[in-house]
Enzyme design. Structure first.
Site, PDB file in Angstrom:
ATOM      1  N   CYS A 136      40.578  43.520  45.348  1.00  0.00           N
ATOM      2  CA  CYS A 136      41.456  42.425  44.922  1.00  0.00           C
ATOM      3  C   CYS A 136      41.495  42.353  43.398  1.00  0.00           C
ATOM      4  O   CYS A 136      40.569  41.808  42.775  1.00  0.00           O
ATOM      5  CB  CYS A 136      40.960  41.112  45.516  1.00  0.00           C
ATOM      6  SG  CYS A 136      41.945  39.703  44.970  1.00  0.00           S
ATOM      7  N   CYS A 139      41.535  38.802  41.978  1.00  0.00           N
ATOM      8  CA  CYS A 139      40.253  38.079  42.087  1.00  0.00           C
ATOM      9  C   CYS A 139      39.258  38.593  41.050  1.00  0.00           C
ATOM     10  O   CYS A 139      38.535  37.814  40.436  1.00  0.00           O
ATOM     11  CB  CYS A 139      39.610  38.279  43.461  1.00  0.00           C
ATOM     12  SG  CYS A 139      40.703  38.169  44.848  1.00  0.00           S
ATOM     13  N   ASP A 140      39.176  39.903  40.882  1.00  0.00           N
ATOM     14  CA  ASP A 140      38.075  40.505  40.125  1.00  0.00           C
ATOM     15  C   ASP A 140      38.481  41.127  38.790  1.00  0.00           C
ATOM     16  O   ASP A 140      37.614  41.557  38.021  1.00  0.00           O
ATOM     17  CB  ASP A 140      37.405  41.612  40.980  1.00  0.00           C
ATOM     18  CG  ASP A 140      36.864  41.048  42.280  1.00  0.00           C
ATOM     19  OD1 ASP A 140      36.490  39.863  42.288  1.00  0.00           O
ATOM     20  OD2 ASP A 140      36.829  41.787  43.275  1.00  0.00           O
TER      21      ASP A 140
END
Ligand code: NAP
Length: 307
Positions: A136, A139-140
């Site tokens: 992701c 997200c990261d």
């Protein structure tokens, strides 16, 4: 006895929830996650949803949920493990849905559990998950600011991820197993315009190496030659796999586990409809998922009347 149980609350499930309320159907939405929205929440930018160009994916998913809440939809947090076809004392069919917390009964089901990301299945992938291996980018990605990362895959998600990461990272290497990307042309144009993106064609990532975190990936070209390529992070975007285990034995599926249904969203089980990415279809997009949610509820309404 409910009229309808909607399982999953991504764009398809939330659309179904709004249409079910508007149709006056006594319905609930069962969702196993804390938040609704599904895969769209992980998308940095959605640029192809009509009327909302350049929309942040998380904001769009949140709007979908707010719309369903505003329409009066009821949400239950639970994970469905099995569904049984039953008959009541008058011989009328219904479905018993087994959750972890409770059992639920309804005349109709809308299956909208969607898909999850696929793994590469290479040595080091599991070991370094969360230590440099990610599925992701939104997200990261922030953990890799100013660093060098690689993305594997050639679809919409891989290219979207590479574009997103190129804004944060010093260099992004996109590795694709063929000589042509599968992603939409508009995304490809944006990718190729970025100066800090390199594409490695006709190659696979065969191993992730490191000590405490990712240090190298092994890239093997289709001709067989391998190199150790230093990166700080590896983002894997090699497609999706359907979340359909709880529907096994209830409805017909294809070999990959997608539930077979045409544009009417009707499955092989009367009263069970499938909406969104989980359905066998040519184009998996937010707009087609939202459309399915509406169609499935309309068809289910007709079915309930016929009972
Ligand atoms: P996808 O379109 O299936 O693409 C997967 C990519 O990974 C393909 O390029 C494939 O290569 C590659 N791949 C598969 N297995 C691999 C392996 N073992 N090793 C190396 N590469 C591998 O999947 P996706 O990009 O996750 O997208 C999923 C669906 O969501 C698609 O239908 C997409 O259109 C949709 N989507 C829609 C939106 C939107 O509406 N805005 C945004 C994102 C995604 P090949 O090309 O050689 O098969």
């Amino acid at each position: 006895m409910l009229d309808m149980i909607i399982i999953g609350s991504g764009p398809a499930g939330l659309s179904a929830a709004v249409y079910a309320k508007r149709a006056g159907l006594d319905s609930i939405v069962i969702e196993k996650e804390f938040v609704s929205g599904g895969q769209v929440l992980l998308t940095y930018e959605v640029d192809n949803y009509l009327g909302l160009p350049g929309m942040n994916g998380f904001d769009l998913g949140t709007k979908f949920r707010e719309h369903a809440d505003g329409a009066g939809a009821s949400f239950v947090m639970d994970e469905v493990s099995a569904i049984e076809a039953c008959k009541d004392e008058n011989g009328k069919p219904f479905y018993r849905v087994q959750g972890g917390a409770d059992t639920y009964e309804a005349r109709t089901i809308v299956a909208a559990t969607g898909t999850v990301h696929r793994n590469l299945g290479i040595p080091g992938e599991d070991t370094f998950a969360g230590k440099g291996v990610s599925y992701c980018a939104t997200c990261d990605g922030a953990f890799f600011k100013g660093k060098e990362v690689a993305v594997v895959g050639g679809g919409d998600v891989a290219v979207e991820d590479a574009i997103y990461l190129a804004r944060l990272c010093s260099k992004v290497t996109l590795i694709h197993r063929r000589d042509r990307l599968r992603a939409a042309k508009s995304l490809q144009d944006r990718l190729f315009a970025m100066e800090n993106v390199e594409v490695v064609w006709n190659a696979n990532v065969t191993e992730v190496q490191g000590d405490k975190k990712v240090e190298n990936i092994i890239i093997q070209s289709n001709s067989g030659a391998s190199i150790a390529y230093p990166v700080d992070g590896l983002f894997i975007a090699v497609g999706i796999t359907p979340v359909s285990k709880c529907f096994e034995g209830l409805v017909e599926m294809d070999d990959a586990g997608y539930i077979i249904a045409g544009e009417d969203c009707a499955t092989s089980a009367p009263g069970v409809y499938v909406a969104g990415d989980l359905r066998t279809k040519k184009l998996r997009q937010i707009v087609t998922a939202v459309s399915d949610g509406a169609v499935a509820v309309s068809m289910a309404g007709n079915y309930i009347e016929s009972l």
